[in-house]
Scaffold this motif. Structure first.
Motif, mmCIF file in Angstrom:
data_model
loop_
_atom_site.group_PDB
_atom_site.id
_atom_site.type_symbol
_atom_site.label_atom_id
_atom_site.label_comp_id
_atom_site.label_asym_id
_atom_site.label_seq_id
_atom_site.Cartn_x
_atom_site.Cartn_y
_atom_site.Cartn_z
ATOM 1 N N LYS A 12 144.907 55.512 91.084
ATOM 2 C CA LYS A 12 143.634 55.882 91.700
ATOM 3 C C LYS A 12 142.458 55.667 90.756
ATOM 4 C CE LYS A 12 145.671 59.282 94.776
ATOM 5 N NZ LYS A 12 145.769 60.707 95.132
ATOM 6 N N GLY A 13 142.741 55.538 89.458
ATOM 7 C CA GLY A 13 141.679 55.418 88.466
ATOM 8 C C GLY A 13 141.477 54.019 87.924
ATOM 9 N N ILE A 14 141.984 52.990 88.583
ATOM 10 C CA ILE A 14 141.796 51.622 88.097
ATOM 11 C C ILE A 14 140.307 51.319 88.022
ATOM 12 C CG2 ILE A 14 142.137 49.169 88.657
ATOM 13 C CD1 ILE A 14 144.881 49.963 89.782
ATOM 14 N N GLY A 15 139.877 50.806 86.872
ATOM 15 C CA GLY A 15 138.468 50.509 86.636
ATOM 16 C C GLY A 15 137.706 51.656 85.980
ATOM 17 N N ARG A 16 138.362 52.799 85.833
ATOM 18 C CA ARG A 16 137.715 53.953 85.208
ATOM 19 C C ARG A 16 138.139 54.088 83.752
ATOM 20 N NH1 ARG A 16 138.456 59.184 88.610
ATOM 21 N NH2 ARG A 16 137.067 59.938 86.981
ATOM 22 N N CYS A 17 137.272 54.735 82.982
ATOM 23 C CA CYS A 17 137.543 54.952 81.561
ATOM 24 C C CYS A 17 138.417 56.194 81.396
ATOM 25 C CB CYS A 17 136.226 55.121 80.821
ATOM 26 S SG CYS A 17 136.432 55.168 79.042
ATOM 27 N N VAL A 18 139.430 56.079 80.536
ATOM 28 C CA VAL A 18 140.345 57.195 80.284
ATOM 29 C C VAL A 18 140.622 57.341 78.798
ATOM 30 C CG1 VAL A 18 141.540 57.068 82.503
ATOM 31 C CG2 VAL A 18 142.417 55.785 80.572
ATOM 32 N N GLY A 25 151.160 61.720 69.380
ATOM 33 C CA GLY A 25 149.850 62.168 68.914
ATOM 34 C C GLY A 25 148.782 61.095 68.848
ATOM 35 N N LYS A 26 149.103 59.857 69.156
ATOM 36 C CA LYS A 26 148.109 58.787 69.118
ATOM 37 C C LYS A 26 147.209 58.872 70.337
ATOM 38 C CE LYS A 26 150.938 55.660 66.443
ATOM 39 N NZ LYS A 26 151.634 54.375 66.395
ATOM 40 N N VAL A 27 145.918 58.571 70.122
ATOM 41 C CA VAL A 27 144.936 58.632 71.197
ATOM 42 C C VAL A 27 144.438 57.219 71.472
ATOM 43 C CG1 VAL A 27 142.709 59.557 71.910
ATOM 44 C CG2 VAL A 27 144.252 60.959 70.539
ATOM 45 N N HIS A 28 144.429 56.829 72.745
ATOM 46 C CA HIS A 28 143.993 55.504 73.166
ATOM 47 C C HIS A 28 142.905 55.677 74.218
ATOM 48 C CE1 HIS A 28 147.594 53.945 71.195
ATOM 49 N NE2 HIS A 28 148.224 54.963 71.766
ATOM 50 N N THR A 29 141.777 55.004 74.009
ATOM 51 C CA THR A 29 140.672 55.071 74.960
ATOM 52 C C THR A 29 140.426 53.683 75.515
ATOM 53 O OG1 THR A 29 139.680 56.851 73.676
ATOM 54 C CG2 THR A 29 138.265 55.748 75.257
#
Length: 93
Positions: A12-18, A25-29
């Motif tokens: 549902k979030g395709i195209g949105r920033c997450v 513990g790794k963070v991916h934006t």
């Protein structure tokens, strides 16, 4: 079960920033590019130390010279839905 829930949220979030935090513990934006049954693919956004695009000296249509390019910025990195510990949609990007 949790992977299935993340699948529906990511679909549902395709195209949105997450911002995704994995169990290690790794963070991916990034921006959700696509979702498969077992992976979510993110297009990275700023703040990374990796070389994602820009300008450089290289070959362009058979000639050598300066040219702009997206490089890795157009590539999406895949993360297994089972590795996701937290998923947060970022409203501003």
């Amino acid at each position: 079960m949790a992977g299935n829930n993340y699948y529906h949220q990511c679909s549902k979030g395709i195209g949105r920033c997450v911002r995704i935090t994995t169990h290690d513990g790794k963070v991916h934006t990034g921006i959700i590019d696509r979702v498969t049954s077992n992976k979510v693919y993110l297009r990275p956004i700023g703040g990374s130390r990796r070389n994602y695009g820009g300008f450089g000296l290289g070959y362009y249509r058979g000639g050598r010279g300066w040219g702009g390019g997206w490089g890795w910025a157009g590539a999406a990195w895949g993360f297994s839905l089972g590795l996701i510990a937290a998923l947060v949609f970022i409203p501003f990007f």
